[in-house]
Motif scaffolding. Sequence first.
Motif, PDB file in Angstrom:
ATOM      1  N   LEU A   1       0.987  -1.236   0.109  1.00 39.78           N
ATOM      2  CA  LEU A   1      -0.020   0.109  -0.089  1.00 39.78           C
ATOM      3  C   LEU A   1       0.878   1.176  -0.170  1.00 39.78           C
ATOM      4  O   LEU A   1       1.468   1.414   1.088  1.00 39.78           O
ATOM      5  CB  LEU A   1      -0.948  -0.042   0.963  1.00 39.78           C
ATOM      6  N   ILE A   2       0.821   2.158  -1.143  1.00 37.21           N
ATOM      7  CA  ILE A   2       1.979   2.981  -1.294  1.00 37.21           C
ATOM      8  C   ILE A   2       1.126   4.317  -1.508  1.00 37.21           C
ATOM      9  O   ILE A   2       0.420   4.748  -2.498  1.00 37.21           O
ATOM     10  CB  ILE A   2       2.601   2.750  -2.586  1.00 37.21           C
ATOM     11  N   ILE A   3       1.122   5.178  -0.470  1.00 42.26           N
ATOM     12  CA  ILE A   3       0.719   6.571  -0.634  1.00 42.26           C
ATOM     13  C   ILE A   3       1.679   7.399  -1.097  1.00 42.26           C
ATOM     14  O   ILE A   3       2.928   7.611  -0.634  1.00 42.26           O
ATOM     15  CB  ILE A   3       0.161   7.270   0.650  1.00 42.26           C
ATOM     16  N   THR A   4       1.348   7.953  -2.399  1.00 36.03           N
ATOM     17  CA  THR A   4       2.460   9.111  -3.174  1.00 36.03           C
ATOM     18  C   THR A   4       1.736   9.951  -4.072  1.00 36.03           C
ATOM     19  O   THR A   4       0.643   9.931  -4.296  1.00 36.03           O
ATOM     20  CB  THR A   4       3.196   7.947  -3.870  1.00 36.03           C
ATOM     21  N   TYR A  61      -2.123   0.164  -4.770  1.00 39.97           N
ATOM     22  CA  TYR A  61      -2.507  -1.238  -4.199  1.00 39.97           C
ATOM     23  C   TYR A  61      -1.954  -2.179  -5.018  1.00 39.97           C
ATOM     24  O   TYR A  61      -2.525  -2.276  -5.989  1.00 39.97           O
ATOM     25  CB  TYR A  61      -3.755  -1.602  -3.790  1.00 39.97           C
ATOM     26  N   PRO A 112       1.755   8.510  -8.292  1.00 38.01           N
ATOM     27  CA  PRO A 112       1.249   6.987  -8.710  1.00 38.01           C
ATOM     28  C   PRO A 112       1.853   6.390 -10.095  1.00 38.01           C
ATOM     29  O   PRO A 112       2.225   5.431 -10.180  1.00 38.01           O
ATOM     30  CB  PRO A 112      -0.122   7.061  -8.380  1.00 38.01           C
ATOM     31  N   CYS A 119      -5.155  12.534  -1.491  1.00 32.60           N
ATOM     32  CA  CYS A 119      -3.987  11.688  -1.528  1.00 32.60           C
ATOM     33  C   CYS A 119      -4.282  10.452  -2.526  1.00 32.60           C
ATOM     34  O   CYS A 119      -5.436  10.287  -2.900  1.00 32.60           O
ATOM     35  CB  CYS A 119      -3.475  11.463  -0.094  1.00 32.60           C
ATOM     36  N   LYS A 120      -3.266  10.115  -3.074  1.00 30.99           N
ATOM     37  CA  LYS A 120      -3.470   8.904  -4.058  1.00 30.99           C
ATOM     38  C   LYS A 120      -2.715   7.785  -3.361  1.00 30.99           C
ATOM     39  O   LYS A 120      -1.622   7.742  -2.846  1.00 30.99           O
ATOM     40  CB  LYS A 120      -2.775   9.289  -5.228  1.00 30.99           C
ATOM     41  N   MET A 121      -3.493   6.542  -3.274  1.00 33.78           N
ATOM     42  CA  MET A 121      -2.686   5.132  -2.885  1.00 33.78           C
ATOM     43  C   MET A 121      -2.849   4.009  -3.964  1.00 33.78           C
ATOM     44  O   MET A 121      -3.730   3.669  -4.487  1.00 33.78           O
ATOM     45  CB  MET A 121      -3.481   4.717  -1.749  1.00 33.78           C
TER      46      MET A 121
END
Length: 288
Positions: A207-210, A246, A213, A242-244
Motif C-alpha cells: 500500500l503506497i501513498i504517493t 495497491y 502514482p 491523496c493517492k494510494m
Amino acid sequence: MKVKNARLDDLRRTAMIVAASVIMAVNLKTFVRAGDLIPGGFNGLTRLLQQVSMMLWGVEPPFSVINFLLNAVPVVISFKFIGKKFTGYSCLMVVLSGIITDMIPSYALTQDPLLVAVFGGLFNAVAISICLLANATSGGTDFIAIFFSEKYNIDTFNYVFGFNVVIIVIAGALFGWEEALYSIIFQFTSTQVLHALYQRYQKQTLLIITEKPDEIYESIKELTNHDATLFKGIGCYQKRECKMLYSVVGRDEARKVISHARQMDPKAFVNVIRTESLSGRFYQRPND
C-alpha cells in the motif's frame, strides 16, 4: 545477443546446480550420517529404505539407485506441468547429488547430536535454496511443492515439513526415537532457513501513498510484471487529496519495488502486509 545471454544463463544455472549437488552430498555424508538422521523428503525416504534394507538383509543399496527410482513419477509430473528445461536441470541435480553421495566417504565433523541436527538442517536448506535460485529443484517433494505453488498460488513448504515429520515418525518407530527427534530439529531448521532464503512463492501486499502514482506504477509493472490499483482519498490530518497504489507482489520483488518507489518519491508512505492467501489472477514468472 539473446543467444549469448541464454548460454551465460545456462552456464550460471549449471554451476549453481553443481555447487548445490556437492553441498547436498557432503551434508548427507557428514552431518546426516554422523547423527543417523532422516533428512526428510525423498532423500530422507531413501535413507529410511537404506536403513530398513540393512536391518532386514544386512545390505545397504546405493543411495543414487533408490533416489532415482523414487523421483521417476515426480519427474514426469514436472516435465508435463512445470517445464522441460526446469525438469532437465532438476534431473541434473538429482543425478549429481546421488552419484557424489555414493562416491565420497562418510566423515563425522562432530558427535554432538544437537550441532549435527542444527547445522545439518542449515546446510540442507542452503543446498536446496541454491538449487531453487537456479530455477530447479533437488527432486522429490520439491517437485510436488512447486507444482502446487504454481497451480494454486500457495506456499507449500510447511506442508512438505508435515510430510517429512511423517517419515521421521516411521523411522522413530523402527529405529529409535532419539535420532527421530533430532531429525525433526534438523527438518525444522531446514524448513525455516529455506523459508527465509527462498521467497518466490511468498507474497506481500504493498500500500503506497504517493504523489507520483503513475511513475511508481510503471516501476511496479517493469520490475515485477504485476498490476496495481489506484485509490483516491482524503488525508484526515491535512484534509488534502491523496493517492494510494495497491499491489500484490512476490516477497523477493517487494524490496526492489520499495527501493524504486523511494527514489521516485522520498516522501512516499509504504505499508507492507504479508499475504497469506490469494485468489484470482496473479502473474507467476515461468520456470523455463
